[in-house]
Write an enzyme that holds these catalytic residues in place. Structure first.
Site, mmCIF file in Angstrom:
data_model
loop_
_atom_site.group_PDB
_atom_site.id
_atom_site.type_symbol
_atom_site.label_atom_id
_atom_site.label_comp_id
_atom_site.label_asym_id
_atom_site.label_seq_id
_atom_site.Cartn_x
_atom_site.Cartn_y
_atom_site.Cartn_z
ATOM 1 N N GLU A 146 0.802 -1.241 0.000
ATOM 2 C CA GLU A 146 0.000 0.000 0.000
ATOM 3 C C GLU A 146 0.831 1.287 0.000
ATOM 4 O O GLU A 146 0.650 2.154 0.840
ATOM 5 C CB GLU A 146 -0.951 -0.008 1.205
ATOM 6 N N GLU A 252 -6.349 -10.590 -1.281
ATOM 7 C CA GLU A 252 -7.145 -10.393 -0.052
ATOM 8 C C GLU A 252 -8.626 -10.326 -0.388
ATOM 9 O O GLU A 252 -9.366 -9.481 0.143
ATOM 10 C CB GLU A 252 -6.695 -9.094 0.657
HETATM 11 C C1 XIL Z 1 -6.176 -6.166 8.281
HETATM 12 C C2 XIL Z 1 -6.504 -7.349 9.179
HETATM 13 O O1 XIL Z 1 -7.397 -8.177 8.493
HETATM 14 C C3 XIL Z 1 -7.108 -6.869 10.470
HETATM 15 O O2 XIL Z 1 -7.302 -7.966 11.361
HETATM 16 C C4 XIL Z 1 -6.202 -5.830 11.113
HETATM 17 O O3 XIL Z 1 -6.826 -5.318 12.273
HETATM 18 C C5 XIL Z 1 -5.907 -4.714 10.141
HETATM 19 O O4 XIL Z 1 -5.342 -5.244 8.954
HETATM 20 N N1 XIL Z 1 -4.856 -4.483 3.664
HETATM 21 C C6 XIL Z 1 -3.877 -5.355 4.086
HETATM 22 C C7 XIL Z 1 -4.143 -6.246 5.226
HETATM 23 O O5 XIL Z 1 -2.824 -5.452 3.434
HETATM 24 O O6 XIL Z 1 -2.987 -6.548 5.955
HETATM 25 C C8 XIL Z 1 -5.213 -5.679 6.147
HETATM 26 O O7 XIL Z 1 -5.487 -6.649 7.140
HETATM 27 C C9 XIL Z 1 -6.431 -5.308 5.358
HETATM 28 C C10 XIL Z 1 -6.113 -4.258 4.327
#
Ligand code: XIL
Length: 338
Positions: A146, A252
């Site tokens: 990101e 994701e």
């Molecule tokens: C999220 C997790 O799912 C949560 O449990 C945590 O509180 C915050 O992070 N982008 C990403 C992930 O790359 O690592 C994130 O995961 C969601 C957004």
């Protein structure tokens, strides 16, 4: 209650669909899930589905720097090693997530006082130590997560501020130095839907490659929703990644049914919309040439554990399994397509 009476879930031959055969068994590419450590340890339903349905795991939080690197000279390997050995013993691929991100940082990094070279030293050691620790076991990493804004410019993160805009190149170079065999990914959200951001990322990574930096793949996070989902855009996005010779990880995936956070009642129409979009994505992914199919990873198992509910404080149902661990229509849909 049977799944039919809950969802009327059927497969392409109109047979009742259940999850007694694994998704990953019917898939030609890796299918993964994010792993929440506590649930994996304590919730037998969660553990059973993780173990039986999926061939690839991404640690949802335990590999993030606040957990893995809690103080400057200490790494907390315990949980990470334990997940790693589970994966080795059970033939699961473990995808490393994530080395460099500006979120979920430990307090010591946020508070660190130092000049540019001291910052670079902690940055380098963080990457090298972690990648070396898992060398030969973890075969792929999200090296940077990101780092771009929606307009295609580099985000003003702590790492950019302290190390300078060259931090992405440095991160990839250190990761390669620590384990030259590892596949190195850049991972970000909205790349599937925002061509401006995606083009900027692709150009940036191409530029790094032209400077001899090893970048193997791109993770399109795909936190999407039923309102804005657009398979035509996704088709373009997938193609633009593999045509430039990057492996494609849908890293994701989840599909929100309630992006604006209303008081919704879950109904059949929403579940079927979600199933339809999930099916379209899997169909498109099947058309990605084999060498570029790094796999599809869902960001969790049951709606009840989804990060969307806690992170955005809204009721939502973005995943393949419902709160009681019944497979939802989206599960049945992709099973019939895989
Ligand atoms: C999220 C997790 O799912 C949560 O449990 C945590 O509180 C915050 O992070 N982008 C990403 C992930 O790359 O690592 C994130 O995961 C969601 C957004």
């Amino acid at each position: 209650m049977s799944i039919l009476s809950i969802y009327g879930c059927v497969d392409s031959d109109n047979l009742p669909c259940d999850d007694s055969t694994a998704l990953s068994k019917v898939s030609e590419f890796p299918l993964g899930t994010a792993i929440k450590w506590d649930e994996f340890q304590l919730d037998t339903n969660y553990f059973h589905i993780a173990k039986t349905q999926f061939s690839s795991y991404t640690p949802e939080n335990i590999f993030k720097s606040e957990n893995l690197h809690p103080t400057r000279y200490n790494y907390n390997w315990e949980q990470a090693d334990s997940l790693m050995s589970f994966c080795l013993n059970n033939s699961k691929r473990l995808h490393g997530h994530t080395l460099i991100w500006h979120k979920q940082l430990p307090q010591w990094i946020i508070d660190f006082q130092g000049n540019k070279s001291e910052w670079e030293e902690i940055f380098r050691l963080h990457i090298i130590t972690i990648v070396q620790h898992f060398k030969g076991k973890i075969k792929s990493w999200d090296v940077v997560n990101e780092a771009f804004d929606e307009d295609g410019t580099l985000s003003n993160t702590l790492w950019k501020e302290k190390i300078g805009p060259g931090y992405i190149e440095k991160a990839f170079r250190y990761a390669e130095e620590a384990d030259p065999e590892c596949l190195l990914f850049y991972n970000d959200f909205n790349l599937e839907s925002n061509p401006v951001k995606r083009t900027a990322v692709l150009n940036y990574l191409d530029h790094l490659r032209s400077r001899g930096v090893k970048v193997d793949g791109i993770g399109l996070q795909m936190h999407i929703d039923v309102i804005t989902a657009d398979a035509t855009l996704y088709a373009l996005a997938f193609r633009s990644v593999y045509e430039k010779n990057y492996q494609l990880h849908l890293s994701e995936l989840d599909i929100s049914l309630n992006p604006s956070g209303k008081n919704i009642v879950l109904n059949e129409e929403l579940l079927l919309q979600q199933a339809d979009i999930m099916g379209k994505i899997v169909n498109l992914y099947k058309q990605v040439p084999l060498p570029y199919q790094y796999g599809i990873t869902f960001w969790g198992i049951s709606d009840k554990n989804s990060w969307i509910r806690s992170n955005y404080n809204r009721m939502d149902y973005p995943l393949l399994y419902d709160d009681q661990y019944n497979p939802k229509p989206a599960y049945c849909k992709i099973k019939s397509i895989l």
